[in-house]
Scaffold this motif. Structure first.
Motif, PDB file in Angstrom:
ATOM      1  N   ARG A  25       0.713  -1.116   0.072  1.00 38.14           N
ATOM      2  CA  ARG A  25      -0.199  -0.036  -0.016  1.00 38.14           C
ATOM      3  C   ARG A  25       0.829   1.299  -0.157  1.00 38.14           C
ATOM      4  N   LEU A  26       0.305   2.328  -0.753  1.00 35.02           N
ATOM      5  CA  LEU A  26       1.055   3.434  -0.882  1.00 35.02           C
ATOM      6  C   LEU A  26       0.815   4.293   0.534  1.00 35.02           C
ATOM      7  N   TRP A  27       2.104   4.860   0.787  1.00 41.43           N
ATOM      8  CA  TRP A  27       2.184   5.424   2.253  1.00 41.43           C
ATOM      9  C   TRP A  27       2.364   6.993   1.999  1.00 41.43           C
ATOM     10  N   ALA A  28       3.183   7.292   1.116  1.00 35.13           N
ATOM     11  CA  ALA A  28       3.609   8.605   0.885  1.00 35.13           C
ATOM     12  C   ALA A  28       3.821   9.072  -0.361  1.00 35.13           C
ATOM     13  N   VAL A  29       3.816   9.918  -0.929  1.00 36.74           N
ATOM     14  CA  VAL A  29       4.170  10.271  -2.141  1.00 36.74           C
ATOM     15  C   VAL A  29       4.890  11.517  -2.253  1.00 36.74           C
ATOM     16  N   ASP A  31       4.830  14.452  -4.023  1.00 37.32           N
ATOM     17  CA  ASP A  31       4.048  15.552  -4.312  1.00 37.32           C
ATOM     18  C   ASP A  31       3.336  16.082  -3.205  1.00 37.32           C
ATOM     19  N   ARG A  32       2.869  15.131  -2.301  1.00 38.43           N
ATOM     20  CA  ARG A  32       2.193  15.445  -0.940  1.00 38.43           C
ATOM     21  C   ARG A  32       3.005  15.621   0.260  1.00 38.43           C
ATOM     22  N   ASP A  33       3.961  14.706   0.401  1.00 39.65           N
ATOM     23  CA  ASP A  33       4.709  14.113   1.611  1.00 39.65           C
ATOM     24  C   ASP A  33       6.193  14.500   1.570  1.00 39.65           C
ATOM     25  N   GLY A  34       6.595  14.926   0.411  1.00 41.55           N
ATOM     26  CA  GLY A  34       7.975  14.983   0.048  1.00 41.55           C
ATOM     27  C   GLY A  34       8.984  14.082   0.052  1.00 41.55           C
ATOM     28  N   TYR A  35       8.398  12.816   0.227  1.00 43.92           N
ATOM     29  CA  TYR A  35       9.018  11.486  -0.130  1.00 43.92           C
ATOM     30  C   TYR A  35       8.026  10.399  -0.390  1.00 43.92           C
TER      31      TYR A  35
END
Length: 192
Positions: A25-29, A31-35
């Motif tokens: 599952r995607l946790w962070a991206v 564009d949104r989270d910086g990592y």
């Protein structure tokens, strides 16, 4: 040259019957989270992995308790795809196993208890297979009670037939783990 002997881990990775499926599952991206980061959920015996003694032996060593030397050694690939049923003693050479990582190119076959006993008696350092399982419960117990790690779901063994190589497959240091996914590789001794 290094040859990758591992299968990829994804939600499509086959798992042993009744083992938990792989969930990514995607946790962070960025564009949104910086990592960027994913969350993984899977069993210890997912994909290319190693079984520690605790997997079948009550009180056996867990994956974090085994010395790292157990996961590195001079390798040998035996091609037993031509037979049927369990792999028998008359299908493998009589010697050459001491302190070696013995890998079986099986085409889906499993070891017989006799072969497992023979490999322990001959001093094999570890045993591996391209199959999802090295063998039945008896085979696992024979190998693991002797603290012979079992590598399963190896890939690319055909490229190692007749070649000299060092096998390396380090597990994650899972406290109390019955096994661990590994990134198994073969370091060839020559480019021939």
């Amino acid at each position: 040259m290094i040859i990758d002997l591992s299968i990829p881990i994804s939600e499509e990775t086959p798992v042993y019957p009744d083992d938990p499926p792989v969930n990514v599952r995607l946790w962070a991206v960025i564009d949104r989270d910086g990592y960027y980061m994913n969350v993984l959920k899977m069993g210890e015996h997912t994909g290319t992995h190693v079984d520690a003694p605790a997997h079948f032996i009550p009180g056996g060593k867990t994956v974090d308790e085994l010395p790292l030397e157990k996961f590195i050694g001079e390798g040998l690939v035996l091609d037993v795809r031509g037979g049927e049923g369990e792999i028998k003693l008359d299908e493998i050479p009589d010697s050459g196993y001491f302190d070696r990582v013995v890998l079986f190119l099986t085409g889906g076959r499993e070891l017989s208890p006799e072969v497992a006993l023979f490999l322990v008696a001959e001093g094999a350092k570890a045993v591996g297979t391209d199959s999802m399982s090295i063998g039945d419960e008896a085979v696992h117990k024979i190998l693991l009670s002797a603290e012979v790690p079992v590598f399963e779901n190896l890939a690319g063994l055909e490229a190692l037939l007749g070649r000299e190589f060092t096998f390396i497959a380090l597990p994650l240091k899972i406290e109390g783990g019955s096994g661990s996914p590994v990134r198994a590789v073969a370091v060839l001794h020559s480019e021939e």
